[in-house]
Design an enzyme around this catalytic site. Structure first.
Site, short mmCIF file in Angstrom:
data_model
loop_
_atom_site.label_atom_id
_atom_site.label_comp_id
_atom_site.label_asym_id
_atom_site.label_seq_id
_atom_site.Cartn_x
_atom_site.Cartn_y
_atom_site.Cartn_z
N GLY A 71 0.85 -1.19 0.00
CA GLY A 71 0.00 0.00 0.00
C GLY A 71 0.88 1.23 0.00
O GLY A 71 2.09 1.15 0.21
N HIS A 105 -1.11 6.38 8.22
CA HIS A 105 -0.23 7.34 7.52
C HIS A 105 -0.97 8.67 7.28
O HIS A 105 -0.38 9.74 7.42
CB HIS A 105 0.17 6.79 6.15
CG HIS A 105 1.40 5.93 6.15
ND1 HIS A 105 2.61 6.35 6.65
CD2 HIS A 105 1.60 4.68 5.69
CE1 HIS A 105 3.52 5.38 6.49
NE2 HIS A 105 2.92 4.35 5.91
N HIS A 162 -2.77 0.33 8.51
CA HIS A 162 -1.44 0.90 8.29
C HIS A 162 -1.53 2.16 7.41
O HIS A 162 -0.95 3.20 7.74
CB HIS A 162 -0.54 -0.16 7.64
CG HIS A 162 0.85 0.29 7.34
ND1 HIS A 162 1.96 -0.28 7.93
CD2 HIS A 162 1.33 1.24 6.49
CE1 HIS A 162 3.06 0.33 7.46
NE2 HIS A 162 2.69 1.24 6.58
N GLU A 163 -2.28 2.05 6.31
CA GLU A 163 -2.34 3.18 5.36
C GLU A 163 -3.15 4.35 5.92
O GLU A 163 -2.79 5.51 5.72
CB GLU A 163 -2.90 2.73 4.01
CG GLU A 163 -2.11 1.63 3.31
CD GLU A 163 -0.62 1.91 3.20
OE1 GLU A 163 -0.22 3.09 3.13
OE2 GLU A 163 0.15 0.93 3.20
N GLN A 172 3.22 9.76 1.95
CA GLN A 172 4.51 9.15 1.62
C GLN A 172 5.08 9.67 0.31
O GLN A 172 6.26 9.46 0.03
CB GLN A 172 4.37 7.62 1.53
CG GLN A 172 4.03 6.97 2.86
CD GLN A 172 3.91 5.48 2.70
OE1 GLN A 172 2.86 4.98 2.36
NE2 GLN A 172 5.01 4.75 2.90
N CYS A 176 7.34 -0.88 5.78
CA CYS A 176 6.83 0.38 5.23
C CYS A 176 7.86 0.94 4.27
O CYS A 176 9.05 0.95 4.60
CB CYS A 176 6.58 1.36 6.38
SG CYS A 176 5.93 2.95 5.85
N LEU A 177 7.40 1.42 3.12
CA LEU A 177 8.34 1.97 2.14
C LEU A 177 9.05 3.21 2.69
O LEU A 177 10.12 3.57 2.20
CB LEU A 177 7.62 2.32 0.84
CG LEU A 177 7.02 1.13 0.08
CD1 LEU A 177 6.29 1.61 -1.17
CD2 LEU A 177 8.08 0.10 -0.27
NI NI Z 1 3.78 2.54 5.33
#
Ligand code: NI
Length: 169
Positions: free
Chosen positions: A49, A148, A144-145, A54, A102-103
């Site tokens: 995701g 963010h 998670h998303e 991000q 996480c990216l």
């Molecule tokens: Ni993430």
């Protein structure tokens, strides 16, 4: 389409709250291109995701997809889901531990407790209302998303940092 630059932990944009998208803006060419770019960026980096914070944009937009992902070989597949202005409601009291990455926190993994079932209410990329129940890994990725979009990263949700690990180890 374009691959967008991903902010890493330490960049203030990851700690800010994204703003709701006005529904009439969703179908504009600019927003559609942004969504396409987010999808391309998520796929390029094998993310499950990606949230707009991000990629340095404070709009409540996230994309989710899991298709035989090499970063999550055990994970069940999740069809491409575009999430705009999400409201997430836990449907259970229990939380289950699971590994997340996480990216924006490259090369790391940690164990995070998440609700195992949530209701997701949001708009899709056509501006249509979505109301669905997600369980297990899909529920985890949604939490998670949407975190963010509220300036929260998975490290904040860990019970402690003792499981924080480099993938290589
Ligand atoms: Ni993430």
């Amino acid at each position: 389409m374009a691959i967008l630059k991903v902010a890493r932990l330490g960049h203030p944009v990851l700690r800010q709250r994204a703003l709701p998208v006005e529904p009439e803006r969703i179908r504009t060419p600019e927003m559609q291109r942004f969504i396409d770019d987010m999808i391309e960026t998520m796929r390029e980096y094998d993310g499950a995701g990606l949230a707009a914070n991000q990629v340095h944009t404070l709009a409540q937009v996230a994309v989710i997809e899991v298709l035989a992902n090499p970063r999550y070989p055990e994970a069940p597949e999740i069809p491409l889901t575009v999430v705009i202005n999400p409201v997430v409601t836990p449907l259970v009291e229990e939380q289950e531990d699971g590994w997340e990455g996480c990216l924006s926190v490259p090369d790391m993994r940690g164990v995070v407790p998440r609700f195992t079932a949530v209701r997701l209410q949001c708009l899709d990329r056509e501006g249509q209302r979505v109301d669905l129940v997600a369980k297990e890994f899909f529920a985890r990725v949604i939490q998670h998303e949407t975190d963010h979009l509220n300036g929260i990263v998975y490290l904040d949700r860990m019970r402690g940092l003792s499981t924080l690990s480099h993938i290589a180890e």
